[in-house]
Motif scaffolding. Structure first.
Motif, short mmCIF file in Angstrom:
data_model
loop_
_atom_site.label_atom_id
_atom_site.label_comp_id
_atom_site.label_asym_id
_atom_site.label_seq_id
_atom_site.Cartn_x
_atom_site.Cartn_y
_atom_site.Cartn_z
N GLY A 194 16.20 -19.66 -31.58
CA GLY A 194 14.95 -18.95 -31.29
C GLY A 194 14.47 -18.09 -32.45
N ASP A 195 13.16 -17.80 -32.44
CA ASP A 195 12.53 -16.95 -33.46
C ASP A 195 12.75 -17.46 -34.87
N THR A 196 12.69 -18.77 -35.02
CA THR A 196 12.78 -19.36 -36.36
C THR A 196 11.58 -20.27 -36.60
N GLU A 197 11.33 -20.52 -37.88
CA GLU A 197 10.24 -21.42 -38.26
C GLU A 197 10.52 -22.83 -37.73
N GLY A 198 11.79 -23.21 -37.74
CA GLY A 198 12.15 -24.54 -37.26
C GLY A 198 11.74 -24.75 -35.81
N VAL A 199 12.11 -23.82 -34.95
CA VAL A 199 11.77 -23.96 -33.52
C VAL A 199 10.26 -23.86 -33.31
N LYS A 200 9.61 -23.00 -34.08
CA LYS A 200 8.15 -22.88 -33.95
C LYS A 200 7.49 -24.23 -34.25
N ARG A 201 7.88 -24.84 -35.36
CA ARG A 201 7.23 -26.08 -35.77
C ARG A 201 7.58 -27.27 -34.88
N ILE A 202 8.88 -27.39 -34.59
CA ILE A 202 9.34 -28.62 -33.95
C ILE A 202 9.16 -28.60 -32.43
N TYR A 203 9.28 -27.41 -31.83
CA TYR A 203 9.22 -27.36 -30.37
C TYR A 203 8.01 -26.58 -29.86
N GLU A 204 7.79 -25.36 -30.36
CA GLU A 204 6.72 -24.53 -29.79
C GLU A 204 5.34 -25.11 -30.13
N ASP A 205 5.04 -25.31 -31.42
CA ASP A 205 3.72 -25.81 -31.81
C ASP A 205 3.49 -27.22 -31.28
N ALA A 206 4.57 -27.99 -31.11
CA ALA A 206 4.43 -29.37 -30.65
C ALA A 206 4.40 -29.46 -29.12
N GLY A 207 4.42 -28.31 -28.44
CA GLY A 207 4.32 -28.31 -26.98
C GLY A 207 5.57 -28.82 -26.30
N ARG A 208 6.73 -28.73 -26.97
CA ARG A 208 7.95 -29.30 -26.41
C ARG A 208 8.99 -28.23 -26.08
N LYS A 209 8.55 -26.97 -26.00
CA LYS A 209 9.53 -25.89 -25.80
C LYS A 209 10.24 -26.01 -24.44
N ALA A 210 9.46 -26.20 -23.38
CA ALA A 210 10.06 -26.25 -22.04
C ALA A 210 11.01 -27.44 -21.93
N ASN A 211 10.59 -28.57 -22.49
CA ASN A 211 11.42 -29.77 -22.46
C ASN A 211 12.73 -29.54 -23.20
#
Ligand code: NAP
Ligand code: COA
Length: 267
Positions: A194-211
């Motif tokens: 959490g709270d990293t650029e990696g998670v932001k780009r790959i999951y949060e911005d891509a709409g895949r966080k909940a998944n």
């Protein structure tokens, strides 16, 4: 939980990409465990801020601006570490670039850019550090930050998946070649932190966080301290007999890939 303040006493470490995210988390833990640090990446302002924070913790740290795609600049980082602190014991190849784009739309230069940073940059770090690491009185450590995604195929990130798989192979080769020099080579494979650029780009911005969250048995993203603790362990005397390993720190995500998580009725 923290390690003792002398777990890495006397050791000198380089952390590429040490000014942000997971790299900075490792930097804070290393300073708290007594290591002297050289942080290396492209953004000099960010590095300066990180170094100031580490010095405020009482740590010894310097920054060297470098692009890991440029072998001469990586060599300069190693030379600065040796000249400033008298040697080099640990190299953490953490710098990476990644973004989500389907393979069919990925430009050749997008592919090349990520391979250059992640895979070639990791080899350059290993190659440039080798002469100094083999002189380490503690037994040198080379750690690359990977991901278990490399072993599964990684839809949306073909470039980073291939690069990280290459890194995992490289670590196995270096373990075989450099063990005789006392150098322990390993990867750390973080899950979603959490709270990293990696998670932001790959999951949060891509709409895949909940998944993504639903695929983690422990039910939450990791913290940068979780990865830092694994790095301190590997680089301390406690990690002396660990070589050629992938230390997976992912809340159980990797075990869950092949078999989807089953929701237990009533829970
Ligand atoms: P991050 O904060 O963006 O870290 C990447 C770092 O690499 C930055 O500090 C960046 O600094 C540096 N960098 C990028 N290109 C560079 C280059 N050409 N030369 C030198 N430095 C360069 O992202 P992060 O999420 O913490 O990722 C850190 C590592 O963990 C990466 O290896 C990543 O693949 C891995 N990882 C992350 C996760 C996660 O959940 N976040 C999961 C698995 C693996 P500058 O911009 O200053 O160059
Ligand atoms: N989607 C598709 N293509 C992309 C892209 C995206 N989101 N971002 C960059 N690219 C392509 C560019 O279009 C370019 O290809 P082209 O010349 O065919 O147009 C190529 O990738 C290189 O981009 P550029 O911006 O010139 O690269 P850079 O060297 O300045 O930056 C990156 C490297 C692209 C990896 C940049 O995102 C970065 O610096 N990342 C570091 C932080 C990071 O990724 N953290 C997460 C770690 S998990």
């Amino acid at each position: 939980m923290t390690f003792s303040t002398d777990a890495l006493a006397g050791r000198v470490a380089i952390i590429t990409g040490g000014g942000s995210g997971i790299g900075f988390g490792i930097a804070k833990a290393f300073v708290a465990a007594g290591a002297k640090l050289v942080l290396a990446s492209r953004n000099a302002d960010r590095l300066a801020g990180a170094v100031a924070e580490l010095q405020a913790m009482g740590g010894e740290a310097i920054a060297v601006q470098a692009d890991v795609r440029d072998y001469e600049s990586v060599e300069r980082v190693v030379k600065t570490a040796v000249e400033t602190f008298g040697g080099l014991d640990i190299m953490i190849a953490n710098a990476a670039g990644n973004f989500v784009v389907p393979a069919a739309e990925m430009s050749p230069n997008a592919w090349k850019t990520v391979i250059d940073i992640d895979l070639n940059g990791t080899f350059y770090c290993a190659r440039a550090a080798y002469p100094a690491l083999k002189e380490s009185k503690f037994g040198g450590r080379f750690i690359a930050i990977s991901t278990t995604r490399a072993l599964e195929g990684w839809p949306g990130c073909a470039h980073a998946g291939a690069a990280k798989a290459g890194i995992m192979s490289l670590i196995r080769t270096l373990t075989g070649e450099w063990g005789k020099d006392g150098i322990r080579c390993n990867t750390i494979a973080p899950g979603a932190i959490g709270d990293t650029e990696g998670v932001k780009r790959i999951y949060e911005d891509a709409g895949r966080k909940a998944n993504e969250l639903s695929s983690i048995p422990l039910g939450e993203f990791g913290k940068t301290t979780d990865i830092a603790n694994a790095a301190v362990f590997l680089c301390s005397d406690a990690g002396a007999y660990v070589a050629g390993a992938d230390i997976v720190v992912d809340g159980g995500r990797n075990r869950g890939r092949a078999s989807p998580i089953v929701t237990v009725p009533g829970k």
